[in-house]
Design an enzyme around this catalytic site. Structure first.
Site, mmCIF file in Angstrom:
data_model
loop_
_atom_site.group_PDB
_atom_site.id
_atom_site.type_symbol
_atom_site.label_atom_id
_atom_site.label_comp_id
_atom_site.label_asym_id
_atom_site.label_seq_id
_atom_site.Cartn_x
_atom_site.Cartn_y
_atom_site.Cartn_z
ATOM 1 N N CYS A 121 40.190 36.688 41.169
ATOM 2 C CA CYS A 121 40.784 37.908 41.725
ATOM 3 C C CYS A 121 40.896 39.042 40.712
ATOM 4 O O CYS A 121 40.611 38.894 39.540
ATOM 5 C CB CYS A 121 42.100 37.611 42.424
ATOM 6 S SG CYS A 121 41.857 36.453 43.802
ATOM 7 N N ASP A 122 41.383 40.163 41.215
ATOM 8 C CA ASP A 122 41.012 41.453 40.671
ATOM 9 C C ASP A 122 41.554 41.792 39.286
ATOM 10 O O ASP A 122 40.828 42.261 38.426
ATOM 11 C CB ASP A 122 41.446 42.541 41.650
ATOM 12 C CG ASP A 122 40.803 42.370 43.014
ATOM 13 O OD1 ASP A 122 40.198 41.323 43.260
ATOM 14 O OD2 ASP A 122 40.906 43.282 43.840
ATOM 15 N N CYS A 193 37.289 36.797 47.725
ATOM 16 C CA CYS A 193 36.592 37.434 48.856
ATOM 17 C C CYS A 193 35.116 37.544 48.543
ATOM 18 O O CYS A 193 34.723 37.892 47.438
ATOM 19 C CB CYS A 193 37.211 38.791 49.145
ATOM 20 S SG CYS A 193 38.950 38.704 49.625
ATOM 21 N N SER A 468 39.618 49.757 46.533
ATOM 22 C CA SER A 468 39.277 48.342 46.528
ATOM 23 C C SER A 468 37.769 48.197 46.384
ATOM 24 O O SER A 468 37.001 49.075 46.797
ATOM 25 C CB SER A 468 39.730 47.706 47.838
ATOM 26 O OG SER A 468 39.106 46.455 48.041
#
Length: 556
Positions: A121-122, A193, A468
């Site tokens: 994740c980010d 994702c 995003s």
């Protein structure tokens, strides 16, 4: 080997402290071996991290096989998805510095000899790489990997389809039960994702930097191959320790150039513009927007990955992954850069090939001759703004429209939902930068709502906040200086003409210098939204977006 951990566990004077570790179950034999920290961001809150316990166990098995003693600790990890569209998003980017500091504090307090970073994740991946640079002890990373392709009623779907379908629900074109079914289908497995959004962009960047073993950026989260790679990572970090290879030997300027070129070829998330400069700064290297811009002009885009095309990260993995992309980039990649395998990029690429030329296009037949990311400058962004050209229709390369001004993402989203935005508008969302937000929120809810309303190619969305990796359309972010600094975006008024030219890479407000100066003299900064807690501190000391929105310890 000279082991830092001997200061903690060796000699009679250290018996009280080694006894502390024996109380945790460690034996004398284990404490006589190199002590390797395993920093794991596992948690029960998001799918990108829910499976990291098994990866951590495999890493620890590898360390033990190679003669080391692993000691695991956890770091925080915020899921961007759950923070979208509300106050929680203010806390996501600032968490990057907290994670970095937490790893630094733990590793230095216990004087570990080497380090393995496990994340997904980010903000977690860049935070961990920042810690690697700051600590500069033998370190490897393994990422969590993407989830598998989701399907719903026989069609491929992604999480953004859910956000964009909200407008269909409001128009009565979709039942709530159907939207719920779509939402539940869009997250089929553990993992990040599946598009080249920020998590997977940074995972691929980490591999291109050389800080992971080949394959880490793309192997799906649920594949056994990822567990094999985790064990190999544990074994390999022990080799790096024996050879004295540190992050500063791997994350050189040449490695950052390689990573930026890979990001351009993939059409990666605009958030790499924030994270790579912040990582480089920990190694006393300067990676600025001018370098990104120069490399964008000379790096072809080779992939059409979601949200800029039909393919997803598992497709990229089957096509050969990041290594195949680097191979196809050829002489644009510095092959002599050292990597975490202990070998050079050129040695890693020996025997590799592209397995699907539709997923990784030949350099002679690229998707586009320039990279999928670009830097814009002009009277509205004197120090720069960033855009993902990979998700913009070719017909939208030049856009000129009247400004619709909003002081927050919520206000902008409300205007879209209420039908107050028309084709040709330029939505200006300001006071969302690192200091003004504070926290530099993502504008995914606004951008997805625009696309759901059918306006994604007809309306531009510009902001001093960020986007995003899932955002698509004419979305321009990171405008610097930000509004809270008195940048030109703070001076925009309703109805001003704004011109975007992606060919010339310019972003301008069509006003005279005299008019802008007159407005600047009349401008007053608004009071800070948050003054207490960690965000209050971040708002005071964070750098601007063009410098990575980082907290410089020298300012504290």
């Amino acid at each position: 080997m000279e082991l830092r951990s001997r200061k903690v566990v060796s000699g009679p004077e250290r018996l009280p402290w080694s006894a502390n570790l024996k109380a945790c179950g460690f034996t004398d034999l284990e404490l006589s071996q190199p002590l390797v920290a395993v920093a794991n961001s596992w948690n029960e809150i998001c799918p990108g991290h829910i499976h990291l316990r098994s990866i951590s166990q495999a890493v620890k098995d590898g360390i033990r096989l190679a003669g080391g003693t692993p000691m695991e600790f956890n770091t925080m990890a915020i899921c961007d998805a759950l923070a979208q569209g509300h106050e929680g998003m203010r806390y996501v980017l600032p968490s990057r510095e907290v994670i970095t500091a937490a790893i630094e504090l733990t590793v230095q307090a216990y004087q570990f000899d080497a380090l393995v970073l496990i994340g997904s994740c980010d903000k977690i991946l860049p935070a961990q790489l920042m810690a690697a640079g700051r600590l500069n002890i033998p370190t490897l990373m393994i990422t969590g990997g993407p989830m598998l392709q989701a399907t719903h009623r026989g069609q491929k779907v992604a999480p953004t389809d859910v956000l964009e379908s909200l407008m269909r629900l409001r128009r009565g074109e979709m039942e709530a039960a159907e939207l719920k079914a779509l939402a539940e289908a869009s997250f089929p497995t553990a993992g990040s994702c599946l598009g080249v959004w920020t998590a997977n962009s940074m995972a691929c960047v980490a591999e291109a930097l050389g800080m992971t073993l080949p394959g880490s950026g793309t192997i799906p989260a649920v594949y056994s191959r990822r567990l094999w790679l985790a064990k190999e990572t544990g074994i390999k970090v022990m080799e790096l320790l024996r050879r004295g290879i540190k992050p500063s030997d791997i994350m050189t300027r040449e490695a950052f150039v390689n990573a930026i070129r890979v990001a351009m070829a993939l059409g990666a998330s605009t958030n790499v513009f924030l994270h790579l400069p912040a990582i480089a700064a920990e190694l006393d290297l300067t990676i600025d927007l001018d370098l990104f811009d120069a490399l964008s002009h000379t790096t072809p885009r080779l992939c059409t990955l979601n949200p800029g095309g039909p393919h997803v990260i598992p497709d990229l993995d089957e096509a050969g992954g990041v290594q195949a992309v680097m191979l196809e980039l050829g002489d644009l990649i510095n092959g002599e850069a050292l990597t975490g395998t202990g070998r050079t990029v050129r040695e890693n690429l020996a025997g590799k090939r592209v397995l699907n030329p539709e997923v990784i296009r030949p350099r002679a037949r690229p998707v586009a001759p320039e990279g999928g990311l670009a830097v814009l400058k002009g009277s509205l962004a004197p120090r720069g703004a960033v855009v993902r050209t990979a998700t913009i229709d070719l017909g939208s390369r030049h856009f000129c429209g009247r400004a619709r001004v909003f002081e927050s993402e919520e206000a902008a989203t409300g205007a879209i939902l209420s039908g107050r935005i028309s084709p040709g508008d330029v939505m200006v969302v300001r006071y969302e930068g690192p200091r003004g937000g504070p926290g530099m929120r993502e504008m995914l809810t606004a951008s997805a709502t625009l696309n759901g309303a059918g306006l994604g190619t007809q309306v531009a969305l510009i902001t001093d906040g960020r986007f995003s990796g899932a955002s698509r359309g004419i979305c321009i972010g990171h405008i610097s200086p930000e509004a809270a600094e008195g940048g030109p975006i703070a001076l925009v008024q309703e109805g001003d003409l704004i011109e975007i030219d992606l060919e010339r890479r310019t972003l301008d407000i069509c006003l005279s210098k005299e008019e802008l100066n007159e407005r600047r003299r009349a401008w007053q900064p608004p009071p800070p939204r948050i003054t207490r807690g960690y965000l209050g501190l971040y708002a005071r000391v964070a750098s601007s977006a063009d410098k990575g929105a980082a907290v410089n310890p020298g300012w504290l």
